[in-house]
Design an enzyme around this catalytic site. Structure first.
Site, PDB file in Angstrom:
ATOM      1  N   LYS A 140       3.039 -15.370   1.899  1.00 18.47           N
ATOM      2  CA  LYS A 140       3.391 -16.192   0.729  1.00 18.47           C
ATOM      3  C   LYS A 140       4.912 -16.358   0.705  1.00 18.47           C
ATOM      4  O   LYS A 140       5.599 -15.813  -0.157  1.00 18.47           O
ATOM      5  CB  LYS A 140       2.891 -15.512  -0.556  1.00 18.47           C
ATOM      6  CG  LYS A 140       1.395 -15.671  -0.801  1.00 18.47           C
ATOM      7  CD  LYS A 140       1.010 -17.049  -1.357  1.00 18.47           C
ATOM      8  CE  LYS A 140       1.477 -17.214  -2.794  1.00 18.47           C
ATOM      9  NZ  LYS A 140       1.149 -18.591  -3.292  1.00 18.47           N
TER      10      LYS A 140
ATOM     11  N   ASP B 106      -2.836 -18.112   0.244  1.00 20.86           N
ATOM     12  CA  ASP B 106      -3.848 -18.630  -0.694  1.00 20.86           C
ATOM     13  C   ASP B 106      -4.616 -19.803  -0.093  1.00 20.86           C
ATOM     14  O   ASP B 106      -5.849 -19.819  -0.095  1.00 20.86           O
ATOM     15  CB  ASP B 106      -3.217 -18.998  -2.054  1.00 20.86           C
ATOM     16  CG  ASP B 106      -2.030 -19.948  -1.940  1.00 20.86           C
ATOM     17  OD1 ASP B 106      -1.506 -20.119  -0.822  1.00 20.86           O
ATOM     18  OD2 ASP B 106      -1.636 -20.528  -2.974  1.00 20.86           O
TER      19      ASP B 106
ATOM     20  N   ASP C  63      -6.483  -7.109   3.425  1.00 20.81           N
ATOM     21  CA  ASP C  63      -7.593  -6.439   2.733  1.00 20.81           C
ATOM     22  C   ASP C  63      -8.526  -7.486   2.122  1.00 20.81           C
ATOM     23  O   ASP C  63      -9.739  -7.441   2.295  1.00 20.81           O
ATOM     24  CB  ASP C  63      -7.024  -5.514   1.651  1.00 20.81           C
ATOM     25  CG  ASP C  63      -8.117  -4.760   0.912  1.00 20.81           C
ATOM     26  OD1 ASP C  63      -9.053  -4.278   1.567  1.00 20.81           O
ATOM     27  OD2 ASP C  63      -8.028  -4.664  -0.331  1.00 20.81           O
TER      28      ASP C  63
ATOM     29  N   TYR D 229       0.824  -1.207   0.000  1.00 21.13           N
ATOM     30  CA  TYR D 229       0.000   0.000   0.000  1.00 21.13           C
ATOM     31  C   TYR D 229       0.861   1.262   0.000  1.00 21.13           C
ATOM     32  O   TYR D 229       0.475   2.272  -0.566  1.00 21.13           O
ATOM     33  CB  TYR D 229      -0.932   0.028   1.224  1.00 21.13           C
ATOM     34  CG  TYR D 229      -2.255  -0.653   0.992  1.00 21.13           C
ATOM     35  CD1 TYR D 229      -2.318  -2.007   0.714  1.00 21.13           C
ATOM     36  CD2 TYR D 229      -3.449   0.066   1.040  1.00 21.13           C
ATOM     37  CE1 TYR D 229      -3.518  -2.634   0.501  1.00 21.13           C
ATOM     38  CE2 TYR D 229      -4.669  -0.553   0.828  1.00 21.13           C
ATOM     39  CZ  TYR D 229      -4.695  -1.906   0.555  1.00 21.13           C
ATOM     40  OH  TYR D 229      -5.893  -2.520   0.343  1.00 21.13           O
TER      41      TYR D 229
ATOM     42  N   ASP E 290     -12.375  -9.125   3.640  1.00 19.52           N
ATOM     43  CA  ASP E 290     -13.634  -9.086   2.888  1.00 19.52           C
ATOM     44  C   ASP E 290     -14.257 -10.484   2.821  1.00 19.52           C
ATOM     45  O   ASP E 290     -15.472 -10.648   2.936  1.00 19.52           O
ATOM     46  CB  ASP E 290     -13.417  -8.564   1.457  1.00 19.52           C
ATOM     47  CG  ASP E 290     -13.686  -7.066   1.345  1.00 19.52           C
ATOM     48  OD1 ASP E 290     -13.613  -6.381   2.386  1.00 19.52           O
ATOM     49  OD2 ASP E 290     -13.964  -6.586   0.230  1.00 19.52           O
TER      50      ASP E 290
HETATM   51  C1  IPM Z   1     -10.566  -1.353   3.285  1.00 24.48           C
HETATM   52  C2  IPM Z   1     -10.776  -0.698   1.959  1.00 24.48           C
HETATM   53  C3  IPM Z   1      -9.624   0.262   1.696  1.00 24.48           C
HETATM   54  C4  IPM Z   1      -8.360  -0.547   1.593  1.00 24.48           C
HETATM   55  C5  IPM Z   1      -9.813   1.178   0.480  1.00 24.48           C
HETATM   56  C6  IPM Z   1     -11.075   2.008   0.592  1.00 24.48           C
HETATM   57  C7  IPM Z   1      -8.618   2.068   0.261  1.00 24.48           C
HETATM   58  O1  IPM Z   1     -10.926  -1.644   0.964  1.00 24.48           O
HETATM   59  O2  IPM Z   1     -10.445  -0.644   4.291  1.00 24.48           O
HETATM   60  O3  IPM Z   1     -10.527  -2.589   3.323  1.00 24.48           O
HETATM   61  O4  IPM Z   1      -8.026  -1.076   0.508  1.00 24.48           O
HETATM   62  O5  IPM Z   1      -7.668  -0.676   2.588  1.00 24.48           O
HETATM   63 MG    MG Z   2     -10.971  -3.646   1.678  1.00 20.32          MG
END
Ligand code: IPM
Ligand code: MG
Length: 370
Positions: free
Chosen positions: A193, A226, A250, A142, A254
């Site tokens: 990884k 993975d 990240d 990042y 999700d």
């Molecule tokens: C998160 C989001 C952010 C990230 C974006 C909005 C920059 O996806 O907080 O998970 O990638 O960290």
């Molecule tokens: Mg995210």
């Protein structure tokens, strides 16, 4: 009673709607002497770009530095798809994370029994799930330099992102993971990884060393990111605390979020180092979900992730764990009563707007607190 300074940054899309429910909670707490919260507000993301041509202003950054906690909504949306990269909405959030040094991102994935059927996985796989994805938040790809797109002059371009980790960055996030695990089921799974990435090799080595030196009592296992992702979907209850880098975190968070039925449910806390003198730490609390521009302004958003992010602020910044527990219980009770926002609606349940959901949770909390 100490005064707690909060900076509320609602952001874009559904951000202001879900933040409105948190404000009601703060008003109630102040009115009943359960804390003295002073709030300030500021712009961030696309709405800030529209007003100031940046994703967050220096003035708002100064307020964030001065606050005891930042409560953050969401940023982004198609309206700002073509603004310059440096001032895109997400840049505001990334600057907050980086400048405040919020290296530890705690993302719990909890599946409320009432919602187990909203998950795309079978009930027995997710019912009662309670795990934490601990994501390193200020390093890795990042923020690594160089981060460029170069025109090679022959009709080709070359894009470079840099994945970089120093020992100290891995050590401090590993410690947070082990400390969290000690208060839970005492197990840490580290994901990287190492089979293809040097940062993975170092990550694995440093986590192993920190464990051997300081946390032998905690169970540690390593998984490649993975297959770790695969295991997260196959049998998520094998995990307690998963610690991983910024990019894997990240994605894995999700995935973990969706196990619980909806992205609209999950809170997060981003914490900095503990200050040796004041024992305070910088902190930002935000829902894992995004700004959901498609449903913004329609009263359809689920305020639970935002409310429980505030619950994490009570727990981690203000030492009000008992009240945070009650807030969690209020959320569970309202869900058990059958009230549902659109994202978690299923047959036989009662539809609720953002406001109705927020107010039902507050009413339940008032009952539990009486
Ligand atoms: C998160 C989001 C952010 C990230 C974006 C909005 C920059 O996806 O907080 O998970 O990638 O960290
Ligand atoms: Mg995210």
């Amino acid at each position: 009673m100490a005064t707690h300074k909060l900076l509320l940054l609602a952001g874009d899309g559904i951000g202001p709607e879900v933040m409105a429910e948190v404000k009601k909670l703060i008003t109630w707490m102040n009115a009943h002497g359960m804390g003295r919260f002073e709030t300030e507000e500021g712009l961030v993301g696309g709405t800030c770009y529209d007003a100031h041509k940046v994703a967050i202003t220096d003035e708002t950054m100064a307020k964030a530095h001065a606050a005891d906690a930042v409560i953050f909504g969401a940023v982004g949306g198609p309206k700002w798809d073509s603004v310059p990269y440096d001032v895109r909405p997400e840049a505001g959030l990334l600057r907050l994370r980086k400048d405040l040094g919020l290296f530890a991102n705690i993302r719990p994935a909890i599946c409320y029994p009432a919602l187990a059927d909203a998950s795309s996985l079978k009930r027995e796989v997710v019912d009662g799930l309670d795990i934490i994805i601990l994501r390193e938040l200020t390093g890795g790809v990042y923020f690594g330099e160089p981060k460029t797109i170069t025109d090679l002059g022959n009709g080709q371009k070359r894009a470079v992102d840099t994945q970089v980790y120093d020992t100290y960055e891995i050590e401090r996030i590993a410690r947070v993971a082990f400390d969290l695990a000690r208060k839970r089921r005492n197990k840490v799974t580290s994901m990287e990884k190492r089979n293809v990435m040097k940062t993975g090799v170092l990550w694995n080595e440093v986590v192993t060393q920190v464990h051997a030196r300081e946390y032998k009592d905690v169970q540690l296992e390593h998984q490649l990111a993975d297959s770790g992702g695969m295991n997260l979907v196959k049998w998520p209850k094998q995990f307690d605390v998963i610690v991983t880098d910024n990019l894997f975190g990240d994605m894995l968070s999700d995935i973990a979020a969706m196990l619980t039925g909806s992205l609209g449910m999950l809170p997060s806390a981003s914490l900095g180092e503990v200050d040796a003198k004041t024992h305070a730490r910088k902190a930002l609390y935000e829902p894992v979900h995004g700004s959901a521009p498609d449903i913004a302004g329609k009263g359809l958003a689920n305020p639970i992730a935002m409310l429980s992010s505030f619950g994490m602020a009570l727990r981690y910044s203000f030492d009000m764990g008992a009240l945070a527990d009650k807030l969690d219980a209020a959320i569970a009770a309202v869900l058990a009563s059958g009230l549902r926002t659109a994202d978690i609606k299923s047959e036989g349940t009662t539809a609720a707007s953002t406001t109705q959901m927020g107010e039902a949770i507050l009413a339940e909390l008032q009952k539990l607190h009486a």
